[in-house]
Design a protein around this motif. Sequence first.
Motif, PDB file in Angstrom:
ATOM      1  N   ASN A 128       0.826  -1.213   0.000  1.00  0.00           N
ATOM      2  CA  ASN A 128       0.000   0.000   0.000  1.00  0.00           C
ATOM      3  C   ASN A 128       0.856   1.258   0.000  1.00  0.00           C
ATOM      4  O   ASN A 128       0.464   2.290  -0.544  1.00  0.00           O
ATOM      5  N   SER A 129       2.044   1.164   0.625  1.00  0.00           N
ATOM      6  CA  SER A 129       2.923   2.334   0.667  1.00  0.00           C
ATOM      7  C   SER A 129       3.847   2.424  -0.551  1.00  0.00           C
ATOM      8  O   SER A 129       4.590   3.390  -0.701  1.00  0.00           O
ATOM      9  N   GLY A 130       3.816   1.392  -1.397  1.00  0.00           N
ATOM     10  CA  GLY A 130       4.649   1.380  -2.601  1.00  0.00           C
ATOM     11  C   GLY A 130       6.112   1.113  -2.339  1.00  0.00           C
ATOM     12  O   GLY A 130       6.965   1.436  -3.166  1.00  0.00           O
ATOM     13  N   ALA A 131       6.409   0.502  -1.187  1.00  0.00           N
ATOM     14  CA  ALA A 131       7.809   0.295  -0.809  1.00  0.00           C
ATOM     15  C   ALA A 131       8.293  -1.139  -1.033  1.00  0.00           C
ATOM     16  O   ALA A 131       9.431  -1.458  -0.694  1.00  0.00           O
ATOM     17  N   PHE A 132       7.475  -1.993  -1.606  1.00  0.00           N
ATOM     18  CA  PHE A 132       7.818  -3.409  -1.738  1.00  0.00           C
ATOM     19  C   PHE A 132       8.900  -3.598  -2.796  1.00  0.00           C
ATOM     20  O   PHE A 132       8.694  -3.328  -3.974  1.00  0.00           O
ATOM     21  N   GLN A 133      10.094  -4.071  -2.365  1.00  0.00           N
ATOM     22  CA  GLN A 133      11.239  -4.287  -3.249  1.00  0.00           C
ATOM     23  C   GLN A 133      11.852  -5.652  -2.924  1.00  0.00           C
ATOM     24  O   GLN A 133      12.783  -5.741  -2.117  1.00  0.00           O
ATOM     25  N   PRO A 134      11.375  -6.741  -3.537  1.00  0.00           N
ATOM     26  CA  PRO A 134      11.772  -8.075  -3.096  1.00  0.00           C
ATOM     27  C   PRO A 134      13.036  -8.647  -3.742  1.00  0.00           C
ATOM     28  O   PRO A 134      13.494  -9.709  -3.318  1.00  0.00           O
ATOM     29  N   PHE A 135      13.617  -7.989  -4.748  1.00  0.00           N
ATOM     30  CA  PHE A 135      14.674  -8.642  -5.526  1.00  0.00           C
ATOM     31  C   PHE A 135      15.860  -9.068  -4.668  1.00  0.00           C
ATOM     32  O   PHE A 135      16.222 -10.254  -4.620  1.00  0.00           O
ATOM     33  N   TRP A 136      16.511  -8.135  -3.989  1.00  0.00           N
ATOM     34  CA  TRP A 136      17.712  -8.474  -3.235  1.00  0.00           C
ATOM     35  C   TRP A 136      17.425  -9.370  -2.032  1.00  0.00           C
ATOM     36  O   TRP A 136      18.230 -10.263  -1.715  1.00  0.00           O
ATOM     37  N   PRO A 137      16.306  -9.193  -1.338  1.00  0.00           N
ATOM     38  CA  PRO A 137      15.980 -10.160  -0.288  1.00  0.00           C
ATOM     39  C   PRO A 137      15.828 -11.588  -0.808  1.00  0.00           C
ATOM     40  O   PRO A 137      16.280 -12.543  -0.163  1.00  0.00           O
ATOM     41  N   VAL A 138      15.223 -11.741  -1.988  1.00  0.00           N
ATOM     42  CA  VAL A 138      15.091 -13.081  -2.574  1.00  0.00           C
ATOM     43  C   VAL A 138      16.469 -13.636  -2.927  1.00  0.00           C
ATOM     44  O   VAL A 138      16.753 -14.825  -2.704  1.00  0.00           O
ATOM     45  N   VAL A 139      17.336 -12.796  -3.465  1.00  0.00           N
ATOM     46  CA  VAL A 139      18.706 -13.220  -3.768  1.00  0.00           C
ATOM     47  C   VAL A 139      19.397 -13.711  -2.498  1.00  0.00           C
ATOM     48  O   VAL A 139      20.086 -14.741  -2.501  1.00  0.00           O
ATOM     49  N   ALA A 140      19.216 -12.991  -1.398  1.00  0.00           N
ATOM     50  CA  ALA A 140      19.845 -13.376  -0.131  1.00  0.00           C
ATOM     51  C   ALA A 140      19.342 -14.729   0.349  1.00  0.00           C
ATOM     52  O   ALA A 140      20.127 -15.566   0.818  1.00  0.00           O
ATOM     53  N   VAL A 141      18.034 -14.974   0.230  1.00  0.00           N
ATOM     54  CA  VAL A 141      17.460 -16.249   0.684  1.00  0.00           C
ATOM     55  C   VAL A 141      17.954 -17.400  -0.186  1.00  0.00           C
ATOM     56  O   VAL A 141      18.327 -18.465   0.318  1.00  0.00           O
ATOM     57  N   VAL A 142      17.968 -17.202  -1.503  1.00  0.00           N
ATOM     58  CA  VAL A 142      18.430 -18.252  -2.410  1.00  0.00           C
ATOM     59  C   VAL A 142      19.907 -18.554  -2.150  1.00  0.00           C
ATOM     60  O   VAL A 142      20.323 -19.722  -2.085  1.00  0.00           O
ATOM     61  N   ALA A 143      20.716 -17.510  -2.009  1.00  0.00           N
ATOM     62  CA  ALA A 143      22.143 -17.704  -1.733  1.00  0.00           C
ATOM     63  C   ALA A 143      22.342 -18.440  -0.414  1.00  0.00           C
ATOM     64  O   ALA A 143      23.228 -19.303  -0.299  1.00  0.00           O
ATOM     65  N   THR A 144      21.510 -18.132   0.577  1.00  0.00           N
ATOM     66  CA  THR A 144      21.603 -18.818   1.865  1.00  0.00           C
ATOM     67  C   THR A 144      21.309 -20.302   1.719  1.00  0.00           C
ATOM     68  O   THR A 144      21.999 -21.149   2.317  1.00  0.00           O
ATOM     69  N   GLY A 145      20.300 -20.637   0.922  1.00  0.00           N
ATOM     70  CA  GLY A 145      19.986 -22.045   0.689  1.00  0.00           C
ATOM     71  C   GLY A 145      21.143 -22.787   0.051  1.00  0.00           C
ATOM     72  O   GLY A 145      21.480 -23.910   0.457  1.00  0.00           O
ATOM     73  N   VAL A 146      21.776 -22.152  -0.935  1.00  0.00           N
ATOM     74  CA  VAL A 146      22.905 -22.778  -1.626  1.00  0.00           C
ATOM     75  C   VAL A 146      24.092 -22.941  -0.673  1.00  0.00           C
ATOM     76  O   VAL A 146      24.712 -24.016  -0.598  1.00  0.00           O
ATOM     77  N   VAL A 147      24.424 -21.892   0.056  1.00  0.00           N
ATOM     78  CA  VAL A 147      25.560 -21.941   0.978  1.00  0.00           C
ATOM     79  C   VAL A 147      25.317 -22.971   2.080  1.00  0.00           C
ATOM     80  O   VAL A 147      26.223 -23.748   2.442  1.00  0.00           O
ATOM     81  N   THR A 148      24.111 -23.000   2.626  1.00  0.00           N
ATOM     82  CA  THR A 148      23.793 -23.974   3.674  1.00  0.00           C
ATOM     83  C   THR A 148      23.954 -25.396   3.168  1.00  0.00           C
ATOM     84  O   THR A 148      24.518 -26.262   3.857  1.00  0.00           O
ATOM     85  N   ALA A 149      23.468 -25.653   1.947  1.00  0.00           N
ATOM     86  CA  ALA A 149      23.588 -26.992   1.372  1.00  0.00           C
ATOM     87  C   ALA A 149      25.050 -27.387   1.201  1.00  0.00           C
ATOM     88  O   ALA A 149      25.442 -28.525   1.515  1.00  0.00           O
ATOM     89  N   LEU A 150      25.869 -26.456   0.731  1.00  0.00           N
ATOM     90  CA  LEU A 150      27.288 -26.751   0.528  1.00  0.00           C
ATOM     91  C   LEU A 150      28.007 -26.980   1.861  1.00  0.00           C
ATOM     92  O   LEU A 150      28.816 -27.909   1.990  1.00  0.00           O
ATOM     93  N   VAL A 151      27.710 -26.133   2.848  1.00  0.00           N
ATOM     94  CA  VAL A 151      28.347 -26.283   4.163  1.00  0.00           C
ATOM     95  C   VAL A 151      27.933 -27.592   4.802  1.00  0.00           C
ATOM     96  O   VAL A 151      28.762 -28.322   5.369  1.00  0.00           O
ATOM     97  N   TRP A 152      26.648 -27.928   4.716  1.00  0.00           N
ATOM     98  CA  TRP A 152      26.166 -29.167   5.333  1.00  0.00           C
ATOM     99  C   TRP A 152      26.723 -30.393   4.619  1.00  0.00           C
ATOM    100  O   TRP A 152      27.020 -31.413   5.244  1.00  0.00           O
ATOM    101  N   LEU A 153      26.870 -30.292   3.290  1.00  0.00           N
ATOM    102  CA  LEU A 153      27.475 -31.385   2.536  1.00  0.00           C
ATOM    103  C   LEU A 153      28.924 -31.581   2.978  1.00  0.00           C
ATOM    104  O   LEU A 153      29.362 -32.727   3.214  1.00  0.00           O
ATOM    105  N   ALA A 154      29.673 -30.477   3.103  1.00  0.00           N
ATOM    106  CA  ALA A 154      31.061 -30.571   3.551  1.00  0.00           C
ATOM    107  C   ALA A 154      31.141 -31.131   4.967  1.00  0.00           C
ATOM    108  O   ALA A 154      32.009 -31.965   5.275  1.00  0.00           O
TER     109      ALA A 154
END
Length: 273
Positions: A128-154
Amino acid sequence: MVVPEGFVLPPWYLLVPLLVVFFGTATLLWTLEPPVTDRTVLAFAPWMMIGATAHVLYRLEVYPDAAAVLFASPGVYLVTATVGGLVWILGAFLEAGGLQRSKDRFLGIVGVVFFATSVLALLVESWNSGAFQPFWPVVAVVATGVVTALVWLALGLWFTDVAAVTGATGALVVFGHALDGISTAVGYDVLGASEEVPLSRLILEAGGALPTAEYVGAGWLFVVVKIVLAVVVLSLFKAYVEEEPTQARFLLALIAAVGLGPGVHNVLLFAVT
């Protein structure tokens, strides 16, 4: 300064009742001694995120003035922990009465409903305030998933016993702290956000002083520190989990919350401001 910016204690007439209820809930849980398993910790994961979401709503000034201070830091985490504990206790009584198959399942379902509702309110407010900007937050979540998978695999390949013993709880610890580290790095290096926690700010400033800062930014050092600390903690907790699984997993859940809560807070705050 040794506390984060924005640290606001509620006035005594709100703080005292809140602490009474919180410690009363903790005492009842101590008396009941419910087992803490991987399922329990995962059921508490939505509650770790609820506090972060409620605090973002506070920063958007959506609460009535009389109650708003309860959702500042640290009050919001006391409120969330108390409500989560009460729901867990209710789930235990429902399970004992045959009305619920599992108290952990009840805890998780209620947590997901609360979290989804609070996120929906947050998204509606930002849309409603026109402030919704999801691109970089989504990038952060996806990168976290990848990093977590790699760390847990190691971890599973080189420290198989640590990964096997800590299980899903250990994976949540890694994910939570990876999310905190990566979201902080994205906010600091890409979005120009400031860091409120003094120790974290020192690490980011140290990263910014390195020759690599010109090419990869300052946040990578913070990410590495968070992940290394998470892995070291899991390694130190291996024997503790084997000897005292309930106590150890409870403490690991708190450690996971210290990463997951701020990480979710960062992601949501960057998305709506």
